[in-house]
Design a protein around this motif. Sequence first.
Motif, PDB file in Angstrom:
ATOM      1  N   SER A  38       0.833  -1.211   0.000  1.00 43.48           N
ATOM      2  CA  SER A  38       0.000   0.000   0.000  1.00 43.48           C
ATOM      3  C   SER A  38       0.862   1.252   0.000  1.00 43.48           C
ATOM      4  CB  SER A  38      -0.918  -0.003   1.236  1.00 43.48           C
ATOM      5  OG  SER A  38      -1.816  -1.084   1.206  1.00 43.48           O
ATOM      6  N   ARG A  39       1.968   1.191   0.747  1.00 39.67           N
ATOM      7  CA  ARG A  39       2.863   2.359   0.780  1.00 39.67           C
ATOM      8  C   ARG A  39       3.491   2.607  -0.594  1.00 39.67           C
ATOM      9  NH1 ARG A  39       6.105   0.654   4.265  1.00 39.67           N
ATOM     10  NH2 ARG A  39       8.011   0.320   3.063  1.00 39.67           N
ATOM     11  N   TYR A  40       3.934   1.532  -1.255  1.00 41.47           N
ATOM     12  CA  TYR A  40       4.524   1.668  -2.589  1.00 41.47           C
ATOM     13  C   TYR A  40       3.495   2.212  -3.577  1.00 41.47           C
ATOM     14  CZ  TYR A  40       9.174  -0.426  -2.088  1.00 41.47           C
ATOM     15  OH  TYR A  40      10.491  -0.659  -1.775  1.00 41.47           O
ATOM     16  N   GLN A  41       2.276   1.669  -3.522  1.00 44.76           N
ATOM     17  CA  GLN A  41       1.235   2.126  -4.442  1.00 44.76           C
ATOM     18  C   GLN A  41       0.862   3.583  -4.184  1.00 44.76           C
ATOM     19  OE1 GLN A  41      -2.144  -0.486  -4.415  1.00 44.76           O
ATOM     20  NE2 GLN A  41      -0.965  -2.285  -5.077  1.00 44.76           N
ATOM     21  N   SER A  42       0.835   3.983  -2.911  1.00 40.99           N
ATOM     22  CA  SER A  42       0.520   5.373  -2.576  1.00 40.99           C
ATOM     23  C   SER A  42       1.596   6.321  -3.103  1.00 40.99           C
ATOM     24  CB  SER A  42       0.377   5.510  -1.066  1.00 40.99           C
ATOM     25  OG  SER A  42       0.153   6.843  -0.692  1.00 40.99           O
ATOM     26  N   GLN A  43       2.869   5.912  -2.925  1.00 37.81           N
ATOM     27  CA  GLN A  43       3.970   6.752  -3.424  1.00 37.81           C
ATOM     28  C   GLN A  43       3.934   6.852  -4.953  1.00 37.81           C
ATOM     29  OE1 GLN A  43       7.429   4.841  -1.799  1.00 37.81           O
ATOM     30  NE2 GLN A  43       7.136   5.708   0.260  1.00 37.81           N
ATOM     31  N   PHE A  44       3.620   5.722  -5.593  1.00 35.07           N
ATOM     32  CA  PHE A  44       3.556   5.718  -7.062  1.00 35.07           C
ATOM     33  C   PHE A  44       2.389   6.589  -7.553  1.00 35.07           C
ATOM     34  CE2 PHE A  44       1.880   3.571 -10.949  1.00 35.07           C
ATOM     35  CZ  PHE A  44       2.871   4.019 -11.815  1.00 35.07           C
ATOM     36  N   SER A  45       1.262   6.502  -6.849  1.00 33.81           N
ATOM     37  CA  SER A  45       0.103   7.317  -7.231  1.00 33.81           C
ATOM     38  C   SER A  45       0.428   8.797  -7.105  1.00 33.81           C
ATOM     39  CB  SER A  45      -1.099   6.969  -6.353  1.00 33.81           C
ATOM     40  OG  SER A  45      -1.515   5.633  -6.564  1.00 33.81           O
ATOM     41  N   ASP A  46       1.179   9.179  -6.079  1.00 33.33           N
ATOM     42  CA  ASP A  46       1.582  10.584  -5.914  1.00 33.33           C
ATOM     43  C   ASP A  46       2.475  11.037  -7.068  1.00 33.33           C
ATOM     44  OD1 ASP A  46       0.147  10.704  -3.567  1.00 33.33           O
ATOM     45  OD2 ASP A  46       1.879  10.362  -2.263  1.00 33.33           O
ATOM     46  N   LEU A  47       3.412  10.148  -7.468  1.00 32.97           N
ATOM     47  CA  LEU A  47       4.290  10.480  -8.596  1.00 32.97           C
ATOM     48  C   LEU A  47       3.477  10.644  -9.881  1.00 32.97           C
ATOM     49  CD1 LEU A  47       7.383   8.151  -8.028  1.00 32.97           C
ATOM     50  CD2 LEU A  47       7.402  10.651  -8.113  1.00 32.97           C
ATOM     51  N   PHE A  48       2.558   9.710 -10.111  1.00 30.69           N
ATOM     52  CA  PHE A  48       1.741   9.787 -11.324  1.00 30.69           C
ATOM     53  C   PHE A  48       0.877  11.047 -11.319  1.00 30.69           C
ATOM     54  CE2 PHE A  48      -2.003   8.958 -13.903  1.00 30.69           C
ATOM     55  CZ  PHE A  48      -1.425   8.484 -15.075  1.00 30.69           C
ATOM     56  N   PHE A  49       0.389  11.437 -10.159  1.00 33.49           N
ATOM     57  CA  PHE A  49      -0.415  12.653 -10.060  1.00 33.49           C
ATOM     58  C   PHE A  49       0.405  13.877 -10.472  1.00 33.49           C
ATOM     59  CE2 PHE A  49      -2.017  16.273  -7.584  1.00 33.49           C
ATOM     60  CZ  PHE A  49      -3.336  16.316  -8.038  1.00 33.49           C
ATOM     61  N   THR A  50       1.662  13.908 -10.036  1.00 31.84           N
ATOM     62  CA  THR A  50       2.543  15.022 -10.409  1.00 31.84           C
ATOM     63  C   THR A  50       2.766  15.070 -11.914  1.00 31.84           C
ATOM     64  OG1 THR A  50       3.670  14.884  -8.280  1.00 31.84           O
ATOM     65  CG2 THR A  50       4.828  16.025 -10.056  1.00 31.84           C
ATOM     66  N   PHE A  61       7.377  18.739 -23.220  1.00 28.20           N
ATOM     67  CA  PHE A  61       8.160  18.037 -22.188  1.00 28.20           C
ATOM     68  C   PHE A  61       9.601  17.956 -22.660  1.00 28.20           C
ATOM     69  CE2 PHE A  61       3.874  16.499 -21.643  1.00 28.20           C
ATOM     70  CZ  PHE A  61       3.699  16.446 -20.271  1.00 28.20           C
ATOM     71  N   THR A  62      10.530  18.366 -21.829  1.00 28.65           N
ATOM     72  CA  THR A  62      11.946  18.271 -22.187  1.00 28.65           C
ATOM     73  C   THR A  62      12.466  16.887 -21.869  1.00 28.65           C
ATOM     74  OG1 THR A  62      12.701  19.038 -20.024  1.00 28.65           O
ATOM     75  CG2 THR A  62      12.265  20.721 -21.699  1.00 28.65           C
ATOM     76  N   ASP A  63      13.431  16.435 -22.643  1.00 32.70           N
ATOM     77  CA  ASP A  63      14.045  15.122 -22.384  1.00 32.70           C
ATOM     78  C   ASP A  63      14.758  15.112 -21.038  1.00 32.70           C
ATOM     79  OD1 ASP A  63      13.078  14.343 -24.775  1.00 32.70           O
ATOM     80  OD2 ASP A  63      15.008  14.150 -25.792  1.00 32.70           O
ATOM     81  N   SER A  64      15.322  16.238 -20.651  1.00 40.56           N
ATOM     82  CA  SER A  64      16.072  16.288 -19.390  1.00 40.56           C
ATOM     83  C   SER A  64      15.131  16.085 -18.195  1.00 40.56           C
ATOM     84  CB  SER A  64      16.807  17.622 -19.264  1.00 40.56           C
ATOM     85  OG  SER A  64      15.891  18.707 -19.286  1.00 40.56           O
ATOM     86  N   TRP A  65      13.923  16.689 -18.287  1.00 43.71           N
ATOM     87  CA  TRP A  65      12.967  16.536 -17.176  1.00 43.71           C
ATOM     88  C   TRP A  65      12.469  15.108 -17.076  1.00 43.71           C
ATOM     89  CZ3 TRP A  65       7.773  15.240 -16.728  1.00 43.71           C
ATOM     90  CH2 TRP A  65       7.177  15.481 -15.466  1.00 43.71           C
ATOM     91  N   LEU A  66      12.140  14.521 -18.244  1.00 46.07           N
ATOM     92  CA  LEU A  66      11.677  13.136 -18.269  1.00 46.07           C
ATOM     93  C   LEU A  66      12.766  12.185 -17.781  1.00 46.07           C
ATOM     94  CD1 LEU A  66       9.725  13.091 -21.667  1.00 46.07           C
ATOM     95  CD2 LEU A  66       8.741  12.977 -19.369  1.00 46.07           C
ATOM     96  N   SER A  67      14.012  12.429 -18.218  1.00 44.95           N
ATOM     97  CA  SER A  67      15.125  11.577 -17.794  1.00 44.95           C
ATOM     98  C   SER A  67      15.340  11.657 -16.295  1.00 44.95           C
ATOM     99  CB  SER A  67      16.411  11.973 -18.534  1.00 44.95           C
ATOM    100  OG  SER A  67      16.271  11.795 -19.924  1.00 44.95           O
ATOM    101  N   GLN A  68      15.263  12.883 -15.789  1.00 43.06           N
ATOM    102  CA  GLN A  68      15.454  13.070 -14.348  1.00 43.06           C
ATOM    103  C   GLN A  68      14.361  12.343 -13.551  1.00 43.06           C
ATOM    104  OE1 GLN A  68      18.221  14.796 -13.333  1.00 43.06           O
ATOM    105  NE2 GLN A  68      17.753  14.040 -11.256  1.00 43.06           N
ATOM    106  N   MET A  69      13.125  12.443 -14.016  1.00 43.62           N
ATOM    107  CA  MET A  69      12.010  11.765 -13.329  1.00 43.62           C
ATOM    108  C   MET A  69      12.199  10.252 -13.363  1.00 43.62           C
ATOM    109  SD  MET A  69       9.817  13.845 -11.979  1.00 43.62           S
ATOM    110  CE  MET A  69       8.401  12.779 -11.767  1.00 43.62           C
ATOM    111  N   GLU A  70      12.621   9.706 -14.514  1.00 41.88           N
ATOM    112  CA  GLU A  70      12.798   8.259 -14.627  1.00 41.88           C
ATOM    113  C   GLU A  70      13.926   7.762 -13.722  1.00 41.88           C
ATOM    114  OE1 GLU A  70      11.093   7.001 -19.009  1.00 41.88           O
ATOM    115  OE2 GLU A  70      13.140   6.482 -18.432  1.00 41.88           O
ATOM    116  N   LEU A  71      15.069   8.442 -13.770  1.00 43.62           N
ATOM    117  CA  LEU A  71      16.219   7.973 -12.999  1.00 43.62           C
ATOM    118  C   LEU A  71      16.014   8.127 -11.497  1.00 43.62           C
ATOM    119  CD1 LEU A  71      19.123   9.373 -15.239  1.00 43.62           C
ATOM    120  CD2 LEU A  71      18.396   6.982 -14.996  1.00 43.62           C
TER     121      LEU A  71
END
Length: 440
Positions: A38-50, A61-71
Amino acid sequence: MFRTLQKKLTFLYTITTGTILTVILIVCFFYMKTSVESRYQSQFSDLFFTISNRFRTETFFTDSWLSQMELDNKLLIRIEENGTALQFPGAFPAETDRNLLFEMAEKEASTDGVTLQASTSLSPLQSSVFQIKGAHNDTYLGIYLIETTVFHHKSLLVLQDVTSLSSQLTWQIFFFLLADLAGIFFLYLASWHTVGKTLLPLKENQKKQAEFIAAASHELRSPLAVIQASASAARTSPETTEQMLSNIEKECSRMGNLIKDLLVLAASDSKKWQLTIGNHDSDTLLLDVYETFEPVCRSKGMALHLTLPDIELPRIHCDKNRVIQILTILLDNAVTYTPSGGTIDLKVFIKKRKICYLVADHGKGIPDEEKERIFDRFYQSDRARKEKEHFGLGLSIARELAELQKGKLTVTDTEGGGCTFLLLIPATEESYTVSSTSAR
């Protein structure tokens, strides 16, 4: 027998408590697993919301922002508009091919009804958090979002690598399993020790029972041998018939007394002894015993001294006949061990709300190491004495009778030599109050 019983009980206790421990650990594991997921899913849901907020409000969307979010968050992000994917190669190195993972995610989201065909311009379609497994046992959480307008549609698919969660849960399973096995092992050791301690009284009781049976058999064998020898002598020597019959009668009387004592102890052990409890005059009770034994002591050249207090004693709460039986045993024992010309003291007094009867002889006494053993059944402190009237049961019976009436029987040394027996029986509360008031 006890070894086998100990093994069976230990096994039973270990299985029972081990099962309870296992159930508790399983419940704890699944509670922990649910909490972590539940904690992992909650954290993931917060990331997806952002990410989805930016997806809805911005068109660039810049590649640098997407890359930073992924890494930073172990994400795989795919953005499509009108079926064309954003030219972003991805930054997070997934174990499984990204495109394959996206295909698996779309298929999983379709089971939730999130497809391009199902989308409308009225409201966006968003899947719940789902989970997929890659080709290398890598695990991902995902959410798929589709927005449709009059002119175009666009979609956002985000996956997060949670393989570490699976590894963590695997180690937790191993930990709980190890804790369960260790707990069962220690429960086995504790059960073995506890059962062993529990069985000790049973072992001691069986030992005493065996000793009791052996002693009773020995005591019964002796008069039977005399009866058999006397009967044979009467048959072969008619002139001795009268003497032999006298011997037989005497030994039959001894056997009858022994059997009566054994029945008394058996009734005590089985808790079937019926007592007639009442309130009685404590000094009158002692006078009855004194009047019975005074002629006996006088005939044997002994002096029986009776001492009564000057104040009125409280009434005694007891079975009168059983208390007389205890005092009779004590006086009979004193007469046996007091030499001719000796004295026996008989007293009564009050002590801590209890009536105390004292019987003291001035014989040779009992060594300290034997003082408690004299209350054991068939125990005789003087094995060499020739008297056969006693079987070593009297003091055992006396203590049993005292304890049945919430009393106590103890033995100490008499000043100058000999034994002093002290019998304590509870006084009645009413008479004790009246006695205390009159004494003041």
